[in-house]
Design an enzyme around this catalytic site. Structure first.
Site, short mmCIF file in Angstrom:
data_model
loop_
_atom_site.label_atom_id
_atom_site.label_comp_id
_atom_site.label_asym_id
_atom_site.label_seq_id
_atom_site.Cartn_x
_atom_site.Cartn_y
_atom_site.Cartn_z
N SER A 593 13.99 -22.63 19.11
CA SER A 593 14.39 -24.15 19.84
C SER A 593 14.86 -23.73 21.23
O SER A 593 13.84 -23.34 22.09
CB SER A 593 15.57 -24.54 19.20
N ASP A 668 8.27 -31.48 13.34
CA ASP A 668 9.48 -31.33 13.97
C ASP A 668 9.91 -32.49 14.78
O ASP A 668 9.17 -32.98 15.44
CB ASP A 668 9.33 -30.31 14.87
N HIS A 700 12.16 -28.71 12.06
CA HIS A 700 12.70 -27.78 12.99
C HIS A 700 13.08 -26.32 12.38
O HIS A 700 13.09 -25.54 13.16
CB HIS A 700 13.54 -28.46 14.07
#
Length: 723
Positions: A593, A668, A700
């Site tokens: 991320s 995601d 995600h």
């Protein structure tokens, strides 16, 4: 000694050696072999000095809500057992009414986004042991009124009220429509970035409901293909405001159950604003609402008279960068309130009267309050958690509301967290450190004295001790620019200073985050131990922009996400390269991320330092990320184009020299796979060779079935080959 005895001794030594030097495997990590024991769904009761825990009986394959006494830790009763109710397959979550005589039970939950879900709900009457499903619909966020006679809930973007006595439903909003109007439930970006879903609240007498209405009509849509098992993919379409794009228009409303009239509240002359929190005060007709401008550097706390509709601003917070939203606002009996703020440079606790006049700054010092637990009216005592004992540690404290008589209630160095009994006589302390697995103890609140052990993980500690690993070591690292940063390292058990080791750096680096914390192992830590067994050193450094070291340290990255954080990782790697036991030609970095955004930038901007990088689900341009998060730290792309573009990995692909692995899930909803696709195209057009992996229909977190095992196998093999 006979040959037989020598052989027996040899076999004993060999078997002991095998036990003492076990190797960690990815299959173990992702099968839950290192899972800790805990206290699931621990709820402190409000009316009695008791708490409940959600237990699972492996023999009967059933779940129970068990009631315990805080003072003795003895189990008093089982409030409900799913084996007694065929229609209740499981208990996913539960809440009590105010009298704690009824329980709302969720089962068959289906996730929507990170926090939101729909579920089947039942009302359970503890005394009569009767269970009733009050609607056949799968609904969201059902909440008891103060007297337990009614339940407000959301269904398909509208709000409803169920009368428990008459068993009737009343629809109180009519205009809810998917991807257009939402009543009482947050939109995607509020849920993700302000971290709440239930955007409605009952007042103290149960005759009014305040709610936020979201008009998403003009918010741009994002679509994701879902591949499933079918012949044709399906498509999920939802409203997602990217940086600089239109947000939902929000408005605040109060529904009066006596008149069945909904009133829109005039909040004044705001434009393009947020309502990140609403909460009724202890006065039945006074509602609090936090109103924030789009830049999120000005917050007004409004008190609203529900009868007249008039509002007044009782508190204002301004910041040269941004104001963080918390759930720490707490109203006391006299409607004065507790508030936490970074306004003196560190996060501390403040007390204001009911008109917003500052009574006292309760905590002070060059350290941060990290959790506010509550206020004991009887003893005029506030309980909180802080990093006063070092920013990587957490301790529990008490202090008088006057700011005097501060007492440290925990003694073990590491991470301590507390759940207090309703009368604040006791607290259950959860403790762990890098070398101590989670331990739950009953403690007395005046002195912090440990009274009894509740739950421990000695078996897991003993198991981990049989593996050929060395404990995580904490240290500080000073860069060439003079910044002292928290760090940890994991080295091979047979570490030899005369050897040269490859290094893998891990970081996240997002604003206010922390990865260098003195707490028990995560799943990733076991992966790092496994890599150490294969001859790698793993190091984590928290650079500027991370949290719990003061506002200036955290907010230095304002308007320049990816500049100073990347500098610090590159500079840290250069310092690490100087260690006599490190091979400076074999330093890698990885992250997920925000961490993937960072590792991508590092191998590009630090191409002479890093040999290899892995980026999982990375942001590759903040132009593709959501409005609330991005603009909090960057303002809009229209205002700060250079801040967005100078630090976007997409604009530095021509600098790639080393080995780069790019990973993303196609479903995601948070960091869209668009980020990776744009990065891939830029790399291709720059004629750069790289590796990549796409996970169909994974969000995600990229998990489910064998997904994590396959993912970490891929990353492990990549590191073994490329670092």
């Amino acid at each position: 000694m006979t040959i037989k005895k020598i052989t027996t001794l040899f076999l004993f030594i060999a078997s002991f050696s095998i036990v003492a030097q076990q190797k960690i495997t990815l299959e173990e990590i992702w099968s839950g072999a290192f899972r800790t024991k805990g206290m699931d769904e621990l709820h402190a009761m409000k009316n009695t000095n008791q708490y409940t825990v959600l237990d699972f009986n492996r023999t009967s394959r059933s779940m129970q809500i068990d009631l315990y006494d805080f003072a003795t830790l003895e189990k008093i009763s089982t409030l409900i057992d799913t084996k007694d109710f065929q229609e209740l397959s499981s208990i996913d979550s539960y809440t009590f009414d105010k009298t704690e005589s009824k329980i709302l039970l969720a089962t068959n939950s289906s996730p929507i986004f990170r926090h939101s879900f729909i579920a089947d709900y039942f009302v359970y009457d503890i005394k009569s042991k009767s269970l009733k499903k009050f609607t056949e619909k799968q609904i969201q966020e059902p909440t008891f009124s103060s007297d337990g006679s009614k339940i407000a809930y959301a269904f398909e973007n509208n709000l409803y009220i169920y009368d428990v006595i008459t068993q009737t439903h009343l629809q109180i909003t009519q205009d809810g429509k998917k991807n257009a109007i939402i009543n009482g439930i947050t939109d995607w970006v509020y849920e993700e970035e302000f971290a709440f879903v239930k955007a409605f609240d009952w007042n103290k007498t149960g005759d009014k409901i305040a709610f936020i209405r979201f008009d998403e009509t003009d918010v741009p849509e994002f679509s994701m293909d879902i591949y499933n098992e079918g012949l044709y993919p399906t498509q999920t379409v939802f409203k997602y405001p990217k940086a600089g794009e239109k947000n939902a228009l929000v408005s605040l409303h109060i529904y009066d159950l006596k008149t069945n009239v909904s009133t829109k509240i005039d909040l004044g002359n705001y434009s393009d604003f947020y309502i990140p929190r609403i909460e009724w005060t202890n006065e039945a007709n006074t509602l609090s609402a936090q109103i924030m401008n789009r830049h999120q550097n000005n917050l007004d706390l409004h008190f609203i008279d529900a009868v007249s509709g008039k509002t007044k601003i009782v508190l204002n917070e301004k910041d040269k960068a941004y104001v963080d939203i918390t759930d720490n606002l707490t109203f006391l009996v006299d409607n004065s309130f507790i508030w936490t703020s970074e306004k003196d440079g560190f996060n501390h606790v403040y007390h204001y009267d009911k008109n917003g006049k500052l009574q006292n700054q309760i905590t002070k010092g060059d350290w941060e309050v990290t959790a506010y637990y509550g206020y004991d009216e009887k003893n005029k005592t506030i309980y909180y958690q802080s990093v006063e004992n070092g920013s990587i540690n957490r301790d529990v404290y008490s202090i008088n509301i006057s700011g005097k008589k501060k007492t440290k209630l925990t003694t073990k160095t590491g991470t301590n967290d507390a759940t207090f009994s309703p009368n604040f006589q006791y607290f259950i302390n959860t403790y762990s450190s890098a070398t101590n697995a989670p331990l739950y103890t009953l403690n007395e609140s005046k002195t912090g004295k440990e009274l009894k052990k509740i739950q421990s993980n000695e078996e897991l500690e003993a198991k981990v001790a049989t593996y050929d690993i060395a404990p995580k070591e904490f240290f500080t690292l000073t860069t060439s620019k003079g910044y002292t940063l928290n760090a940890w390292s994991i080295k091979p058990k047979d570490f030899d200073t005369s050897k040269k080791y490859p290094v893998l750096m891990y970081q996240y680096s997002g604003p206010g985050s922390q990865q260098v914390a003195n707490q028990w192992n995560s799943a990733n830590d076991y992966w790092y131990y496994m890599l150490a067994q294969k001859g790698y050193i793993v190091i984590c450094v928290d650079g500027r922009g991370t949290g719990f070291k003061g506002a200036d340290f955290k907010k230095v990255t304002y308007k320049e996400l990816g500049k100073y954080e990347v500098e610090d990782q590159i500079d840290a790697a250069k310092e690490i390269a100087k260690y006599n036991y490190v091979d400076p030609s074999r330093i890698g970095i990885w992250g997920w991320s925000y961490g993937g955004f960072m590792s991508s930038n590092c191998i590009l901007k630090g191409n002479d330092v890093f040999k290899t990088a892995i980026a999982v689900a990375p942001v590759t341009s903040w132009r593709y990320y959501d409005s609330i998060y991005t603009e909090r730290y960057m303002q809009t792309p229209q205002e700060n184009a250079s801040g967005y573009d100078n630090n976007s990995p997409i604009n530095h692909v021509e600098k790639l020299k080393g080995n780069y692995l790019l990973i993303h899930g196609t479903a995601d909803d948070n960091v869209h796979v668009q980020n990776t696709m744009k990065m891939i195209e830029a790399l291709v057009q720059a004629n750069k060779q790289f590796d990549w992996a796409i996970y169909p229909d994974k969000n995600h977190g990229i998990y489910g079935g064998k997904t994590r095992l396959q993912l970490y196998t891929k990353m492990t093999n990549f590191l073994l080959e490329k670092l």
